[in-house]
Design a protein around this motif. Structure first.
Motif, PDB file in Angstrom:
ATOM      1  N   MET A  62       0.839  -1.052  -0.153  1.00 52.70           N
ATOM      2  CA  MET A  62      -0.131   0.088   0.408  1.00 52.70           C
ATOM      3  C   MET A  62       1.043   1.155  -0.319  1.00 52.70           C
ATOM      4  SD  MET A  62      -2.809   1.281   2.613  1.00 52.70           S
ATOM      5  CE  MET A  62      -3.304  -0.694   2.644  1.00 52.70           C
ATOM      6  N   ALA A  63       0.257   2.578  -1.150  1.00 56.18           N
ATOM      7  CA  ALA A  63       1.295   3.134  -1.165  1.00 56.18           C
ATOM      8  C   ALA A  63       1.240   4.481   0.396  1.00 56.18           C
ATOM      9  CB  ALA A  63       1.327   4.255  -2.459  1.00 56.18           C
ATOM     10  N   HIS A  64       2.128   5.131   0.716  1.00 53.35           N
ATOM     11  CA  HIS A  64       2.368   6.003   1.826  1.00 53.35           C
ATOM     12  C   HIS A  64       2.802   7.006   1.010  1.00 53.35           C
ATOM     13  CE1 HIS A  64       3.716   6.980   6.267  1.00 53.35           C
ATOM     14  NE2 HIS A  64       3.199   7.832   5.203  1.00 53.35           N
ATOM     15  N   LEU A  65       1.728   8.162   0.785  1.00 48.77           N
ATOM     16  CA  LEU A  65       2.151   9.449   0.374  1.00 48.77           C
ATOM     17  C   LEU A  65       2.490  10.226   1.393  1.00 48.77           C
ATOM     18  CD1 LEU A  65      -0.493   9.619  -2.528  1.00 48.77           C
ATOM     19  CD2 LEU A  65       1.974   8.718  -2.658  1.00 48.77           C
ATOM     20  N   ARG A  66       3.604  11.624   1.244  1.00 49.61           N
ATOM     21  CA  ARG A  66       3.986  12.584   1.914  1.00 49.61           C
ATOM     22  C   ARG A  66       3.549  13.440   1.250  1.00 49.61           C
ATOM     23  NH1 ARG A  66       6.059  14.400   6.639  1.00 49.61           N
ATOM     24  NH2 ARG A  66       6.500  16.377   6.731  1.00 49.61           N
ATOM     25  N   SER A  67       2.306  14.603   2.613  1.00 55.18           N
ATOM     26  CA  SER A  67       1.611  15.683   1.623  1.00 55.18           C
ATOM     27  C   SER A  67       2.746  16.626   2.514  1.00 55.18           C
ATOM     28  CB  SER A  67       0.364  15.512   2.310  1.00 55.18           C
ATOM     29  OG  SER A  67      -0.577  14.478   2.251  1.00 55.18           O
ATOM     30  N   ARG A  68       1.861  17.802   0.823  1.00 55.69           N
ATOM     31  CA  ARG A  68       2.870  19.161   0.600  1.00 55.69           C
ATOM     32  C   ARG A  68       4.173  19.095   1.791  1.00 55.69           C
ATOM     33  NH1 ARG A  68       1.827  22.959   5.259  1.00 55.69           N
ATOM     34  NH2 ARG A  68       1.820  24.058   3.433  1.00 55.69           N
ATOM     35  N   ARG A  69       4.045  20.848   1.847  1.00 54.36           N
ATOM     36  CA  ARG A  69       5.635  20.800   2.151  1.00 54.36           C
ATOM     37  C   ARG A  69       5.890  20.302   3.418  1.00 54.36           C
ATOM     38  NH1 ARG A  69       8.408  25.950  -0.611  1.00 54.36           N
ATOM     39  NH2 ARG A  69       6.835  25.444  -2.303  1.00 54.36           N
TER      40      ARG A  69
ATOM     41  N   ALA B 294       9.017   9.246  10.129  1.00 56.06           N
ATOM     42  CA  ALA B 294       8.497   8.950   9.695  1.00 56.06           C
ATOM     43  C   ALA B 294       9.001   8.819   7.585  1.00 56.06           C
ATOM     44  CB  ALA B 294       7.189   9.255   9.278  1.00 56.06           C
ATOM     45  N   SER B 295       8.438   7.725   7.086  1.00 60.14           N
ATOM     46  CA  SER B 295       8.409   7.482   5.218  1.00 60.14           C
ATOM     47  C   SER B 295       8.853   8.600   4.621  1.00 60.14           C
ATOM     48  CB  SER B 295       8.294   5.904   5.266  1.00 60.14           C
ATOM     49  OG  SER B 295       7.440   5.360   5.571  1.00 60.14           O
ATOM     50  N   ALA B 296       8.443   8.410   3.628  1.00 66.28           N
ATOM     51  CA  ALA B 296       7.694   9.690   2.763  1.00 66.28           C
ATOM     52  C   ALA B 296       6.548   8.773   1.913  1.00 66.28           C
ATOM     53  CB  ALA B 296       9.542  10.322   2.109  1.00 66.28           C
ATOM     54  N   GLY B 297       7.376   7.569   1.683  1.00 65.66           N
ATOM     55  CA  GLY B 297       6.326   7.011   0.639  1.00 65.66           C
ATOM     56  C   GLY B 297       6.347   6.336  -0.580  1.00 65.66           C
ATOM     57  N   ASN B 298       5.443   5.485  -1.213  1.00 69.22           N
ATOM     58  CA  ASN B 298       6.403   4.750  -2.060  1.00 69.22           C
ATOM     59  C   ASN B 298       6.016   5.123  -3.786  1.00 69.22           C
ATOM     60  OD1 ASN B 298       8.260   3.608  -0.537  1.00 69.22           O
ATOM     61  ND2 ASN B 298       7.058   1.893  -0.377  1.00 69.22           N
ATOM     62  N   SER B 299       5.595   6.387  -3.881  1.00 71.56           N
ATOM     63  CA  SER B 299       4.786   6.817  -5.927  1.00 71.56           C
ATOM     64  C   SER B 299       5.276   7.320  -6.273  1.00 71.56           C
ATOM     65  CB  SER B 299       3.373   7.020  -5.172  1.00 71.56           C
ATOM     66  OG  SER B 299       2.165   6.614  -4.132  1.00 71.56           O
ATOM     67  N   ASN B 300       6.413   7.718  -5.725  1.00 69.94           N
ATOM     68  CA  ASN B 300       7.199   8.486  -7.171  1.00 69.94           C
ATOM     69  C   ASN B 300       6.530   9.970  -7.485  1.00 69.94           C
ATOM     70  OD1 ASN B 300       9.987   9.580  -8.672  1.00 69.94           O
ATOM     71  ND2 ASN B 300       8.468   8.467  -9.645  1.00 69.94           N
ATOM     72  N   HIS B 301       5.597  10.623  -6.586  1.00 71.34           N
ATOM     73  CA  HIS B 301       5.026  11.139  -6.921  1.00 71.34           C
ATOM     74  C   HIS B 301       5.686  12.805  -6.064  1.00 71.34           C
ATOM     75  CE1 HIS B 301       0.639   9.775  -6.545  1.00 71.34           C
ATOM     76  NE2 HIS B 301       1.789   9.039  -7.683  1.00 71.34           N
ATOM     77  N   ASP B 302       5.907  14.349  -6.607  1.00 67.50           N
ATOM     78  CA  ASP B 302       6.268  14.912  -6.726  1.00 67.50           C
ATOM     79  C   ASP B 302       5.351  15.532  -5.181  1.00 67.50           C
ATOM     80  OD1 ASP B 302       6.990  17.281  -5.552  1.00 67.50           O
ATOM     81  OD2 ASP B 302       7.016  18.714  -7.964  1.00 67.50           O
ATOM     82  N   LEU B 303       5.307  15.739  -4.346  1.00 62.11           N
ATOM     83  CA  LEU B 303       4.342  15.430  -2.874  1.00 62.11           C
ATOM     84  C   LEU B 303       4.738  17.436  -2.649  1.00 62.11           C
ATOM     85  CD1 LEU B 303       5.538  13.276  -0.509  1.00 62.11           C
ATOM     86  CD2 LEU B 303       3.369  13.236  -2.397  1.00 62.11           C
ATOM     87  N   ASP B 304       5.433  18.352  -3.565  1.00 63.84           N
ATOM     88  CA  ASP B 304       5.041  19.391  -3.903  1.00 63.84           C
ATOM     89  C   ASP B 304       4.539  19.988  -5.260  1.00 63.84           C
ATOM     90  OD1 ASP B 304       5.582  22.042  -2.800  1.00 63.84           O
ATOM     91  OD2 ASP B 304       7.588  22.677  -3.922  1.00 63.84           O
ATOM     92  N   SER B 305       3.686  19.039  -4.828  1.00 59.54           N
ATOM     93  CA  SER B 305       2.991  19.798  -6.601  1.00 59.54           C
ATOM     94  C   SER B 305       1.820  20.289  -6.521  1.00 59.54           C
ATOM     95  CB  SER B 305       2.399  18.463  -8.214  1.00 59.54           C
ATOM     96  OG  SER B 305       1.883  17.189  -6.640  1.00 59.54           O
ATOM     97  N   ASP B 306       0.969  20.318  -7.232  1.00 63.33           N
ATOM     98  CA  ASP B 306      -0.341  21.611  -7.507  1.00 63.33           C
ATOM     99  C   ASP B 306      -1.012  20.644  -6.687  1.00 63.33           C
ATOM    100  OD1 ASP B 306       1.098  24.202  -7.906  1.00 63.33           O
ATOM    101  OD2 ASP B 306       0.800  23.451 -10.250  1.00 63.33           O
ATOM    102  N   ALA B 307      -1.479  19.159  -7.498  1.00 62.52           N
ATOM    103  CA  ALA B 307      -2.314  18.307  -7.551  1.00 62.52           C
ATOM    104  C   ALA B 307      -2.078  17.014  -7.464  1.00 62.52           C
ATOM    105  CB  ALA B 307      -3.356  18.860  -8.853  1.00 62.52           C
TER     106      ALA B 307
END
Length: 509
Positions: free
Chosen positions: A1-8, A326-339
């Motif tokens: 299960m992916a764990h995403l890190r939100s915003r700045r 805490a861990s940042a997440g595994n979705s290769n997402h830019d968590l500073d993106s707009d959406a």
């Protein structure tokens, strides 16, 4: 299960430290497409659900609210008076809405979207168990190179951050404990037992700590995540198996995973932070996100209450001297993106796709103020292909493994992380779940060296000792001509590595 890190980071948009008594009224309004979870409780005809009710943290208010909970058809599981968080079970439709109207209640919400029954971790892919043949080959290689542990030849991760050399100078103090908030730790493992602290361990599932003998152990041997994490941190140099980053410190286990679905519900995590703080734990490792919402948007009253409750608990821990990672997440997402698109929430019932602004909807606990967020790297000191990232989001980086593009020159040629598993086994995992405990181990070494350091000071020391490779000229891991991620920032701090990759040798030297 992916764990995403939100915003700045929540603290960049709001005051640096959130008050324990805050009702989150200062948080920005989130334009979330999340379906209100309150409708689940209102439409239900009698199913028992779990709630958090957050009040002013004084005895008179809490006592008054407890009476209102009973009158509204709720049962108090436990009340954490010092932070004003009450865990409740109720089968009454509209219970949370009723409680929000009670004098002294600052937020209230349901913590799950399915009825109570008699977790989302951040490892990427299934565990790969080490076979006897593989272990024998690695042991021969370790003997040939003079490694102190039989399987150390396959621990490229220790050498990558100088942990092997650091252990010769200072392996860490037994007066420092790292609590693994996870799905249980098998303290009977011979490579964990010498450094395990049972007195600082518990089962927090449901929101109330159970300290009975072995309550912290995993439900089954398949629940291997927490045991793996514990070994990465503090497996001793005892001539058995592997070594941890800080082989001289203590490790404890605080179990928070639901026995039926494995999810990490808010009330369990609240219990874990409070328990760790009250039992003298110096550092916690959190390789998960709080279920059932990948992101908690504060325009939804239930999700708002989740953010409020967990934040109160982790801030309480910080104030008692505990540093949380805490861990940042595994979705290769830019968590500073707009959406970002969240198509996995709620993960305890039927997910509904929604687009969220990661600057307004919060990943809990990783985005809460004061928590150190860790991204993952491989043997080449590059961001792992799966690791989420984001300028102003990631604080530091650490080895988490990369089985595809960063292959080590070890006996196994395995780019994952080798560590302990239940039932006296060893195996490989990769993910930001593995990166965070490496950073927690280095934090434990720093705490051993500077025993009076506060959580804020420890975080500053972590960032100061880190080595930052800077943004790569190109990040096209699969070679298709298109960048797989874009790194923003410079040599001092950037979106891939934050302030840099942790360095255990610098931490002790």
């Amino acid at each position: 299960m992916a764990h995403l890190r939100s915003r700045r980071r929540l603290a960049l948009a709001v005051p640096l430290v959130l008050s324990l008594t805050a009702s989150l009224g200062f948080l920005p309004t989130a334009a979330s497409a999340a379906p209100p979870t309150e409708s689940v409780a209102q439409s239900a005809d009698g199913p028992a659900l779990a709630y958090v009710v957050n009040t002013k943290p004084d005895r008179r208010t809490v006592d008054s609210v407890r009476k209102a909970i009973k009158a509204a058809g709720g049962t108090v599981v436990i009340a954490y008076d010092r932070i004003g968080v009450i865990v409740v079970h109720s089968a009454q439709a509209g219970f949370a809405e009723t409680m929000r109207k009670v004098r002294g209640v600052q937020s209230a919400g349901v913590t799950r979207t399915t009825p109570l029954t008699a977790a989302g971790t951040t490892d990427e892919g299934p565990v790969q168990v080490l076979t006897e043949q593989q272990a024998a080959r690695t042991t021969r290689a370790s003997d040939a190179t003079g490694e102190s542990e039989p399987l150390e030849a396959d621990q490229w991760n220790l050498r990558a951050i100088g942990a092997d050399k650091a252990a010769e100078i200072n392996p860490g103090s037994p007066k420092v404990t790292v609590a693994v908030i996870d799905n249980g730790v098998d303290d009977t493992h011979p490579d964990l037992a010498p450094n395990f602290s049972a007195a600082q361990s518990a089962n927090c599932v449901g929101g109330k700590a159970d300290t009975g003998a072995g309550a912290w152990r995993p439900y089954t041997t398949a629940d291997s995540h927490g045991t793996h994490v514990a070994g990465e941190i503090a497996a001793p140099r005892n001539g058995i198996g592997i070594a941890g980053v800080a082989p001289g410190v203590k490790v404890s286990g605080i179990k928070v995973s639901d026995p039926v679905n494995g999810l990490y519900y808010p009330e369990s995590v609240v219990c874990a932070f409070v328990f760790a703080a009250d039992h003298g734990v110096e550092i916690t490792n959190n390789s998960y996100y709080v279920d059932p919402w990948l992101y908690n948007c504060v325009d939804d009253p239930d999700q708002r209450a989740i953010v409020d409750a967990v934040n109160r608990a982790q801030l309480y821990a910080q104030r008692k001297g505990t540093l949380n990672l805490a861990s940042a997440g595994n979705s290769n997402h830019d968590l500073d993106s707009d959406a970002l698109v969240d198509d996995s929430s709620p993960d305890d019932s039927t997910p509904v796709e929604r687009t969220i602004d990661p600057h307004k909807c919060f990943d809990v606990p990783t985005q809460l103020p004061g928590i150190v967020t860790v991204s993952a790297t491989g043997v080449k000191n590059l961001k792992s292909y799966y690791s989420s990232y984001g300028y102003g989001v990631v604080d530091i980086a650490a080895p988490g493994g990369d089985r595809l593009y960063q292959i080590p020159d070890t006996p196994s040629k395995n780019g994952r992380i080798l560590a302990t598993l239940p039932n006296n086994q060893y195996g490989y995992l990769q993910g930001t779940s593995m990166a965070s405990p490496h950073a927690a181990g280095v934090a434990a070494l720093l705490k051993s060296r500077y025993p009076k350091a506060t959580p804020d000071q420890l975080q500053a020391l972590l960032k100061a000792q880190a080595d930052n490779p800077g943004c790569p000229e190109s990040y096209d891991q699969n070679g298709d001509g298109t960048p797989d991620a874009v790194c923003v920032g410079g040599k001092r701090v950037n979106g891939f590595y934050g302030f840099g990759i942790v360095n255990a040798l610098d931490a002790v030297d």
